[in-house]
Design an enzyme around this catalytic site. Structure first.
Site, PDB file in Angstrom:
ATOM      1  N   HIS A 252       2.194 -26.764  33.650  1.00 25.81           N
ATOM      2  CA  HIS A 252       1.229 -27.664  33.021  1.00 25.81           C
ATOM      3  C   HIS A 252       1.602 -28.059  31.593  1.00 25.81           C
ATOM      4  O   HIS A 252       1.335 -29.176  31.171  1.00 25.81           O
ATOM      5  CB  HIS A 252      -0.182 -27.050  33.054  1.00 25.81           C
ATOM      6  CG  HIS A 252      -0.328 -25.789  32.287  1.00 25.81           C
ATOM      7  ND1 HIS A 252       0.085 -24.562  32.772  1.00 25.81           N
ATOM      8  CD2 HIS A 252      -0.852 -25.526  31.048  1.00 25.81           C
ATOM      9  CE1 HIS A 252      -0.185 -23.624  31.893  1.00 25.81           C
ATOM     10  NE2 HIS A 252      -0.746 -24.181  30.829  1.00 25.81           N
ATOM     11  N   ASP A 253       2.225 -27.169  30.841  1.00 27.32           N
ATOM     12  CA  ASP A 253       2.543 -27.461  29.436  1.00 27.32           C
ATOM     13  C   ASP A 253       4.042 -27.568  29.177  1.00 27.32           C
ATOM     14  O   ASP A 253       4.479 -27.395  28.033  1.00 27.32           O
ATOM     15  CB  ASP A 253       1.945 -26.384  28.527  1.00 27.32           C
ATOM     16  CG  ASP A 253       0.508 -26.686  28.124  1.00 27.32           C
ATOM     17  OD1 ASP A 253       0.090 -27.854  28.238  1.00 27.32           O
ATOM     18  OD2 ASP A 253      -0.202 -25.747  27.711  1.00 27.32           O
ATOM     19  N   LYS A 256       5.693 -29.416  26.171  1.00 26.33           N
ATOM     20  CA  LYS A 256       5.721 -28.913  24.791  1.00 26.33           C
ATOM     21  C   LYS A 256       7.138 -28.759  24.254  1.00 26.33           C
ATOM     22  O   LYS A 256       7.316 -28.614  23.033  1.00 26.33           O
ATOM     23  CB  LYS A 256       4.970 -27.582  24.691  1.00 26.33           C
ATOM     24  CG  LYS A 256       3.459 -27.748  24.752  1.00 26.33           C
ATOM     25  CD  LYS A 256       2.736 -26.419  24.565  1.00 26.33           C
ATOM     26  CE  LYS A 256       1.221 -26.615  24.531  1.00 26.33           C
ATOM     27  NZ  LYS A 256       0.500 -25.330  24.362  1.00 26.33           N
ATOM     28  N   HIS A 281       2.526 -34.032  24.307  1.00 23.10           N
ATOM     29  CA  HIS A 281       3.152 -33.116  25.280  1.00 23.10           C
ATOM     30  C   HIS A 281       2.733 -33.457  26.702  1.00 23.10           C
ATOM     31  O   HIS A 281       3.474 -33.173  27.656  1.00 23.10           O
ATOM     32  CB  HIS A 281       2.833 -31.652  24.940  1.00 23.10           C
ATOM     33  CG  HIS A 281       1.492 -31.170  25.402  1.00 23.10           C
ATOM     34  ND1 HIS A 281       0.338 -31.311  24.658  1.00 23.10           N
ATOM     35  CD2 HIS A 281       1.111 -30.522  26.529  1.00 23.10           C
ATOM     36  CE1 HIS A 281      -0.685 -30.777  25.300  1.00 23.10           C
ATOM     37  NE2 HIS A 281      -0.249 -30.282  26.443  1.00 23.10           N
ATOM     38  N   HIS A 307      -4.293 -32.593  32.492  1.00 18.58           N
ATOM     39  CA  HIS A 307      -5.088 -31.375  32.395  1.00 18.58           C
ATOM     40  C   HIS A 307      -5.882 -31.258  31.091  1.00 18.58           C
ATOM     41  O   HIS A 307      -6.680 -30.333  30.931  1.00 18.58           O
ATOM     42  CB  HIS A 307      -4.213 -30.123  32.616  1.00 18.58           C
ATOM     43  CG  HIS A 307      -3.264 -29.812  31.510  1.00 18.58           C
ATOM     44  ND1 HIS A 307      -2.100 -30.514  31.295  1.00 18.58           N
ATOM     45  CD2 HIS A 307      -3.287 -28.850  30.547  1.00 18.58           C
ATOM     46  CE1 HIS A 307      -1.456 -30.010  30.267  1.00 18.58           C
ATOM     47  NE2 HIS A 307      -2.162 -29.000  29.780  1.00 18.58           N
ATOM     48  N   HIS A 308      -5.708 -32.210  30.169  1.00 16.37           N
ATOM     49  CA  HIS A 308      -6.546 -32.256  28.972  1.00 16.37           C
ATOM     50  C   HIS A 308      -7.569 -33.395  29.028  1.00 16.37           C
ATOM     51  O   HIS A 308      -8.274 -33.636  28.033  1.00 16.37           O
ATOM     52  CB  HIS A 308      -5.691 -32.389  27.706  1.00 16.37           C
ATOM     53  CG  HIS A 308      -4.979 -31.127  27.329  1.00 16.37           C
ATOM     54  ND1 HIS A 308      -5.632 -30.006  26.857  1.00 16.37           N
ATOM     55  CD2 HIS A 308      -3.660 -30.795  27.369  1.00 16.37           C
ATOM     56  CE1 HIS A 308      -4.750 -29.044  26.610  1.00 16.37           C
ATOM     57  NE2 HIS A 308      -3.548 -29.494  26.919  1.00 16.37           N
ATOM     58  N   ASP A 352      -6.702 -23.130  32.534  1.00 19.00           N
ATOM     59  CA  ASP A 352      -5.933 -23.053  31.283  1.00 19.00           C
ATOM     60  C   ASP A 352      -6.825 -22.689  30.103  1.00 19.00           C
ATOM     61  O   ASP A 352      -6.473 -21.832  29.275  1.00 19.00           O
ATOM     62  CB  ASP A 352      -5.244 -24.398  31.042  1.00 19.00           C
ATOM     63  CG  ASP A 352      -4.281 -24.358  29.865  1.00 19.00           C
ATOM     64  OD1 ASP A 352      -3.651 -23.314  29.637  1.00 19.00           O
ATOM     65  OD2 ASP A 352      -4.152 -25.388  29.176  1.00 19.00           O
TER      66      ASP A 352
END
Length: 412
Positions: A252-253, A256, A281, A307-308, A352
């Protein structure tokens, strides 16, 4: 679970080849273990079973099914027990791992006392289950590598009585396991490759640990399983989606890696300008999956990008998918909310945020469960899909088992 009722050896071989082909289409090791154990139990009529994988010279408890004790297709804390058994002759699974020979036992409580191994009754005593017949099989992959051990428990007749394992089961299930062990190795390698990708992100962001992504992936898989079971999705469809979701959520990240250390490792609150840069990101992560060749690629892109996003709107990057590939898409301004946000990303958002709240960080101690759940409940319907939060609360015993299985290493 009833026997597959294979009428002859030819039918058995064809069945094994068909199941092996299905196993080879799976990607994540947990989904592979689930399929192997389910099909082996179906073939033999076994009520229960478990799989141990070799790790650091020990047998690590890795998967379990039990029709008598556990619900099917829904979240189950028993899947996330965290213990190991030495590869030695003292235990039944250790003996099979050491000798690399299958072992059939008609009654675990009537073992010859002169045998080097013994039956551990502790699980039966705690659960009220009664183990009788057992078939324990080594999982040996290419180049004679021992991958693990599978143990099937309590073969049942058509009338439901516990009986010894049949000769067909003792002959053909080890044959199936020989082929399936290669798939297990591949599943382990797939997960290790993703963990190595995340180690790159961890070099930039110390909070993006291997334990964190393992937990988030497992949370997402269990939340989805309950969500899909509520809608009566087929077991096959649930397993296939869980297979992809668990791996995709671990990434998911990954975007970054494109953010500077000055921002990722800043010990204080980010400025508005720094926060605007951090939002990128999601775009960087999605762009890694532009050339999609599989459902896993598509889901990984959706989660990395979305996801944000927030259920009621106002999240980020709020960019139409078609614009993500542009040279310089403007962030914000796109109404992404509610069910427009992909389900996989809505699930990952809850997983998360919870893990960030419940985990220690350089700037905070872990929040207690009551505070974590209070925040999720308060933000249900605004930040989070309210049904996903509801499911999270419903399976919180499983969430805690996952959290305990993958704890942070010292210094993280």
């Amino acid at each position: 679970m009833g026997s597959a009722r294979i009428s002859d050896s030819g039918d058995a071989v064809l069945t094994i080849l068909k199941i092996t082909e299905e196993v080879n289409q799976l990607k994540d090791v947990d989904t592979i273990l689930d399929k192997i154990l389910h099909e082996s139990r179906k073939f033999s009529g076994a009520d229960a079973g478990s799989i141990f994988l070799v790790e650091d010279g020990k047998l690590i408890f890795s998967y379990v099914q039990n029709d008598t004790l556990f619900k099917k297709e829904t979240a189950n804390a028993a899947l996330y027990q965290n213990f190991g058994i030495p590869i030695s002759e003292q235990s039944i699974v250790g003996y099979v791992a050491k000798t690399r020979q299958s072992l059939s036992i008609d009654d675990a409580y009537e073992l010859d006392p002169t045998l080097p191994f013994s039956f551990n009754k502790s699980f039966d005593q705690k659960s009220g289950f009664r183990t009788t017949s057992m078939l324990t099989i080594p999982l040996i992959a290419q180049e004679s590598r021992l991958v693990g051990v599978m143990q099937l428990i309590n073969a049942k007749s058509d009338s439901g009585a516990v009986v010894p394992f049949s000769e067909a089961a003792k002959t053909f299930i080890p044959l199936f396991c020989n082929n399936a062990s290669v798939a297990i190795e591949r599943g382990i390698m797939n997960r290790e490759l993703i963990l190595r990708m995340m180690q790159m992100a961890e070099l930039r962001d110390p909070s993006e640990t291997g334990a964190h992504v393992q937990r988030v992936g497992a949370y997402c898989a269990e939340i989805y399983g309950t969500w899909a079971a509520r809608r009566n999705h087929s077991a096959k469809d649930i397993k296939r989606t869980r297979d992809n979701l668990r791996l995709a959520a671990m990434l998911h990240d990954v975007g970054k890696v494109g953010i500077s250390d000055a921002i990722l490792k800043k010990p204080a609150k980010l400025t508005d300008e720094e926060y605007s840069i951090m939002k990128w990101h999601t775009i960087y992560g999605a762009r890694l999956f532009k050339n999609q060749t599989s459902e896993l690629d598509r889901m990984s892109m959706e989660i990395a990008l979305c996801h944000h996003e927030k259920w009621a709107g106002g999240g980020y990057p709020a960019v139409p998918l078609a614009n993500v590939w542009d040279e310089d898409p403007g962030l914000g301004g796109y109404a992404m909310n509610g069910e427009i946000i992909p389900l996989s990303a809505r699930i990952c958002a809850v997983a998360d945020v919870y893990d960030a709240l419940a985990s220690p960080r350089s700037y905070k101690d872990p929040f207690p469960d009551e505070k974590c759940l209070g925040i999720l409940e308060k933000d249900a319907g605004t930040h989070f899909d309210p049904e996903i939060v509801e499911i999270f609360m419903e399976i919180f015993d499983v969430i805690k088992a996952i959290r305990d299985k993958w704890t942070e290493s010292p210094g993280k």
